[in-house]
Design an enzyme around this catalytic site. Structure first.
Site, PDB file in Angstrom:
ATOM      1  N   ARG A 137       0.794  -1.225   0.000  1.00  0.00           N
ATOM      2  CA  ARG A 137       0.000   0.000   0.000  1.00  0.00           C
ATOM      3  C   ARG A 137       0.829   1.279   0.000  1.00  0.00           C
ATOM      4  O   ARG A 137       0.282   2.368   0.133  1.00  0.00           O
ATOM      5  CB  ARG A 137      -0.912  -0.002   1.229  1.00  0.00           C
ATOM      6  CG  ARG A 137      -1.885  -1.163   1.290  1.00  0.00           C
ATOM      7  CD  ARG A 137      -3.016  -0.992   0.317  1.00  0.00           C
ATOM      8  NE  ARG A 137      -3.959   0.022   0.785  1.00  0.00           N
ATOM      9  CZ  ARG A 137      -4.949   0.514   0.053  1.00  0.00           C
ATOM     10  NH1 ARG A 137      -5.092   0.123  -1.203  1.00  0.00           N
ATOM     11  NH2 ARG A 137      -5.774   1.409   0.557  1.00  0.00           N
ATOM     12  N   GLU A 138       2.136   1.154  -0.151  1.00  0.00           N
ATOM     13  CA  GLU A 138       2.979   2.342  -0.066  1.00  0.00           C
ATOM     14  C   GLU A 138       2.554   3.431  -1.056  1.00  0.00           C
ATOM     15  O   GLU A 138       2.570   4.623  -0.722  1.00  0.00           O
ATOM     16  CB  GLU A 138       4.451   1.963  -0.296  1.00  0.00           C
ATOM     17  CG  GLU A 138       5.128   1.307   0.889  1.00  0.00           C
ATOM     18  CD  GLU A 138       4.922  -0.194   0.952  1.00  0.00           C
ATOM     19  OE1 GLU A 138       5.670  -0.856   1.668  1.00  0.00           O
ATOM     20  OE2 GLU A 138       3.985  -0.713   0.288  1.00  0.00           O
ATOM     21  N   ILE A 139       2.186   3.046  -2.270  1.00  0.00           N
ATOM     22  CA  ILE A 139       1.854   4.038  -3.293  1.00  0.00           C
ATOM     23  C   ILE A 139       0.670   4.902  -2.853  1.00  0.00           C
ATOM     24  O   ILE A 139       0.584   6.084  -3.191  1.00  0.00           O
ATOM     25  CB  ILE A 139       1.568   3.348  -4.648  1.00  0.00           C
ATOM     26  CG1 ILE A 139       1.705   4.334  -5.808  1.00  0.00           C
ATOM     27  CG2 ILE A 139       0.218   2.673  -4.666  1.00  0.00           C
ATOM     28  CD1 ILE A 139       3.116   4.728  -6.115  1.00  0.00           C
TER      29      ILE A 139
END
Length: 260
Positions: A137-139
């Site tokens: 989920r970093e983006i």
């Protein structure tokens, strides 16, 4: 024998039958990765790597969680100009798992998101329960994700999808893409993985360690170089006393089975 001299608050350790089981234990926060959790992970895996009585390691968060990922309250405190120590801590924990000499088996009982997903990526084999979920989920948080070793596991095209969409995958999808080796019914994950780990740990520790090292090195060689490395490594083990003993034991088992 203690895993290290430091006191562990968020990680539980159990060693039996040459298998070390490491459990993230922060259930009130979904096993979120606060700095103390990462410090403990880096310390414990480094210490376990030096233990001759440990042949394989199971890394889990239990039947309900793996890890919800970054502790967002901690991340929110960071400033771009002063984030180096926190970033280094994450990668120190990742590297301790990834480069631990023994095989590390991940048992994912629930969500493994962002930093939690990254930790599963550092393990050699992943198993999941039907309630597991995976997401890089970093983006979504305006962060760049870890692409390597992800692309080595699922291929570059799929790794780009995982990283660039930030979407959540269920256990069956993760199995289909080759990220997870097998999915077990809810509540049966830990017992099933412990059985697999005990069977693995019955093998010669040195052979396990060198096989893991080999698997990490082969991508750096062309095909001819890879074949030469594998020939040399095989020659280092065949004909050893351990090899002879295991052949004798296997032949005795086969002979006994034929007599029944």
């Amino acid at each position: 024998m203690p895993a290290s001299r430091m006191e562990y608050r968020y990680l539980l350790l159990d060693v039996a039958d040459k298998v070390a089981t490491v459990t993230i234990n922060r259930p009130d926060k979904g096993n979120a990765l606060a700095p103390d959790v990462l410090e403990e992970a880096a310390s414990m895996f480094s210490a376990l790597g030096r233990r001759e009585d440990v042949h394989a390691i199971v890394f889990t968060g239990g039947e309900k969680y793996f890890s919800a990922g970054f502790d967002l309250n901690e991340i929110r405190k960071l400033e771009k100009a002063s984030n180096e120590a926190y970033t280094a801590l994450f990668h120190r924990a990742y590297r301790a798992v990834l480069f631990c000499p023994q095989p590390v088996i991940c048992a994912v009982g629930g969500p493994a998101i962002a930093g939690g997903f990254d930790l599963t990526m550092m393990c050699d084999i992943r198993y999941a329960s039907t309630r597991a979920k995976f997401g890089q989920r970093e983006i979504v948080l305006a962060l760049t994700p870890i692409m390597d070793p992800l692309w080595r596991i699922v291929g570059l095209g799929r790794a780009k999808e995982v990283a660039l969409t930030g979407r959540i995958y269920n256990a069956q999808e993760a199995e289909r893409m080759g990220y997870v080796s097998q999915v077990f019914p809810e509540g049966e994950l830990l017992a099933s993985v412990e059985k697999i780990a005990r069977a693995m740990a019955a093998s010669d520790r040195t052979a396990l360690v060198e096989t893991k090292r080999l698997s990490n090195q082969l991508l750096n060689h062309d095909l001819d170089g890879a074949m030469r490395v594998q020939e040399w490594l095989f020659r280092s083990f065949i004909g050893s006393e351990e090899n002879h003993q295991r052949i004798d034991a296997l032949q005795a088992q086969l002979a006994a089975a034929r007599r029944k």
